[in-house]
Design an enzyme around this catalytic site. Sequence first.
Site, PDB file in Angstrom:
ATOM      1  N   MET A   1      -9.623   7.411  -0.673  1.00 56.74           N
ATOM      2  CA  MET A   1     -10.475   7.831   0.463  1.00 56.74           C
ATOM      3  C   MET A   1     -11.112   9.180   0.126  1.00 56.74           C
ATOM      4  SD  MET A   1      -8.003   6.974   3.669  1.00 56.74           S
ATOM      5  CE  MET A   1      -6.903   5.557   3.681  1.00 56.74           C
TER       6      MET A   1
ATOM      7  N   ASP B   1      -5.078   3.087  -2.202  1.00 55.02           N
ATOM      8  CA  ASP B   1      -6.123   3.447  -1.240  1.00 55.02           C
ATOM      9  C   ASP B   1      -6.781   4.770  -1.606  1.00 55.02           C
ATOM     10  OD1 ASP B   1      -5.985   1.347   0.864  1.00 55.02           O
ATOM     11  OD2 ASP B   1      -3.900   2.014   0.993  1.00 55.02           O
TER      12      ASP B   1
ATOM     13  N   ASP C   1      -5.739  -6.467   5.084  1.00 52.65           N
ATOM     14  CA  ASP C   1      -5.231  -5.104   4.935  1.00 52.65           C
ATOM     15  C   ASP C   1      -5.305  -4.396   6.279  1.00 52.65           C
ATOM     16  OD1 ASP C   1      -4.570  -2.546   4.089  1.00 52.65           O
ATOM     17  OD2 ASP C   1      -6.455  -2.194   3.021  1.00 52.65           O
TER      18      ASP C   1
ATOM     19  N   HIS D   1      -8.573   0.125  -3.660  1.00 54.94           N
ATOM     20  CA  HIS D   1      -9.347  -0.028  -2.422  1.00 54.94           C
ATOM     21  C   HIS D   1     -10.178   1.239  -2.251  1.00 54.94           C
ATOM     22  CE1 HIS D   1      -9.325  -0.661   2.234  1.00 54.94           C
ATOM     23  NE2 HIS D   1     -10.530  -0.754   1.709  1.00 54.94           N
TER      24      HIS D   1
ATOM     25  N   SER E   1       0.868  -1.173   0.000  1.00 49.85           N
ATOM     26  CA  SER E   1       0.000   0.000   0.000  1.00 49.85           C
ATOM     27  C   SER E   1       0.898   1.213   0.000  1.00 49.85           C
ATOM     28  CB  SER E   1      -0.872   0.004   1.261  1.00 49.85           C
ATOM     29  OG  SER E   1      -1.311   1.327   1.507  1.00 49.85           O
TER      30      SER E   1
ATOM     31  N   HIS F   1      -1.576  -1.861  -4.206  1.00 49.22           N
ATOM     32  CA  HIS F   1      -2.857  -1.627  -3.532  1.00 49.22           C
ATOM     33  C   HIS F   1      -2.994  -0.113  -3.366  1.00 49.22           C
ATOM     34  CE1 HIS F   1      -6.062  -2.550  -0.553  1.00 49.22           C
ATOM     35  NE2 HIS F   1      -5.572  -1.516   0.112  1.00 49.22           N
TER      36      HIS F   1
ATOM     37  N   MET G   1     -12.422   3.379  -0.526  1.00 43.64           N
ATOM     38  CA  MET G   1     -13.029   3.757   0.762  1.00 43.64           C
ATOM     39  C   MET G   1     -13.830   5.035   0.524  1.00 43.64           C
ATOM     40  SD  MET G   1      -9.769   2.796   3.119  1.00 43.64           S
ATOM     41  CE  MET G   1      -8.630   2.891   1.749  1.00 43.64           C
TER      42      MET G   1
ATOM     43  N   MET H   1     -10.777  -6.383   6.341  1.00 46.58           N
ATOM     44  CA  MET H   1      -9.978  -5.317   6.965  1.00 46.58           C
ATOM     45  C   MET H   1      -9.529  -5.757   8.353  1.00 46.58           C
ATOM     46  SD  MET H   1      -9.582  -2.839   4.839  1.00 46.58           S
ATOM     47  CE  MET H   1      -8.739  -1.734   5.978  1.00 46.58           C
TER      48      MET H   1
HETATM   49  C1  DX5 Z   1      -6.037   1.662   5.672  1.00 44.63           C
HETATM   50  C2  DX5 Z   1      -5.636   1.255   4.303  1.00 44.63           C
HETATM   51  C3  DX5 Z   1      -4.469   0.379   4.255  1.00 44.63           C
HETATM   52  C4  DX5 Z   1      -3.212   0.965   4.849  1.00 44.63           C
HETATM   53  C5  DX5 Z   1      -2.349  -0.166   5.293  1.00 44.63           C
HETATM   54  O1  DX5 Z   1      -7.297   2.223   5.656  1.00 44.63           O
HETATM   55  O2  DX5 Z   1      -6.699   0.574   3.673  1.00 44.63           O
HETATM   56  O3  DX5 Z   1      -4.234  -0.105   2.936  1.00 44.63           O
HETATM   57  O4  DX5 Z   1      -2.496   1.781   3.993  1.00 44.63           O
HETATM   58  O5  DX5 Z   1      -1.246   0.352   5.955  1.00 44.63           O
HETATM   59  P1  DX5 Z   1      -0.529  -0.456   7.116  1.00 44.63           P
HETATM   60  O6  DX5 Z   1       0.019  -1.696   6.512  1.00 44.63           O
HETATM   61  O7  DX5 Z   1       0.502   0.506   7.584  1.00 44.63           O
HETATM   62  O8  DX5 Z   1      -1.566  -0.744   8.171  1.00 44.63           O
HETATM   63 ZN    ZN Z   2      -6.251  -0.472   1.832  1.00 46.36          ZN
END
Ligand code: DX5
Ligand code: ZN
Length: 228
Positions: A39, A37, A175, A70, A10, A35, A72, A141
């Site tokens: 948001m 992310d 994740d 991903h 990520s 991956h 969110m 998650m």
């Molecule tokens: C959190 C994300 C993850 C995050 C993981 O909401 O979906 O993908 O970046 O990071 P680590 O491995 O540091 O928990």
């Molecule tokens: Zn993620």
Amino acid sequence: MAYVAKIGPSILSSDLSQLGKECKRMIECGADYLHLDVMDGHFVPNITFGHPMVECLRNAVGAVPFFDMHMMVSKPEQWIRPMAAAGANQYTFHLEATTNPGNLIKEIRDNQMKVGLAIKPGTTVEELAPWAGQIDMALVMTVEPGFGGQKFMEDMLTKVSWLRTQFPSLDIEVDGGVGPDTIHKCAEAGANMIVSGSAVMGSDDPRSVIALLKDVVMEAIQKRCLDR
Ligand code: DX5
Ligand code: ZN
């Protein structure tokens, strides 16, 4: 057994001013996929980036690397087409963000992407189960979504074990808080797609971390094969 071990860094916890370079670096270090992310500040209390950034990253890394988005976001239906056009390969939406997963699954497929379905820690795996036969990947998650660097929630692994038993060939991703200290338990539970943010990006030697994570998951898969 149809699934294989795959490690997807990520990039959330990388130097965001250098995202293209960081993505290339991860691929060179042995990442199987990236991956990404997304948001929106509504579904989770944080904002990252959207499809214009994904398009730039696709241009930076070329056609081959696999982008697992991903999402969110509160309105996952809104970003399917733009993400497909930007070069996304898999669209992983949250079950909590929709009342009609079936429509989303169809639209994602109509846009030539693979389908991922994610659940937050408070959502039961039984709620995901009715859709498991129609998706390519289930994302369990192991932290509350929104931020990198949080503590791994070990009790989420009962969801992974249950899914692995019920759906032996499904891709199952974990994740949140996954790294060398927590990978053994994830692998034993049956996860095969491993997202790791801070443990990989924060390491001086990401290549070794990625290789270690992959070895542990491959061993667990082999053991599972032998036990059958
Ligand atoms: C959190 C994300 C993850 C995050 C993981 O909401 O979906 O993908 O970046 O990071 P680590 O491995 O540091 O928990
Ligand atoms: Zn993620």
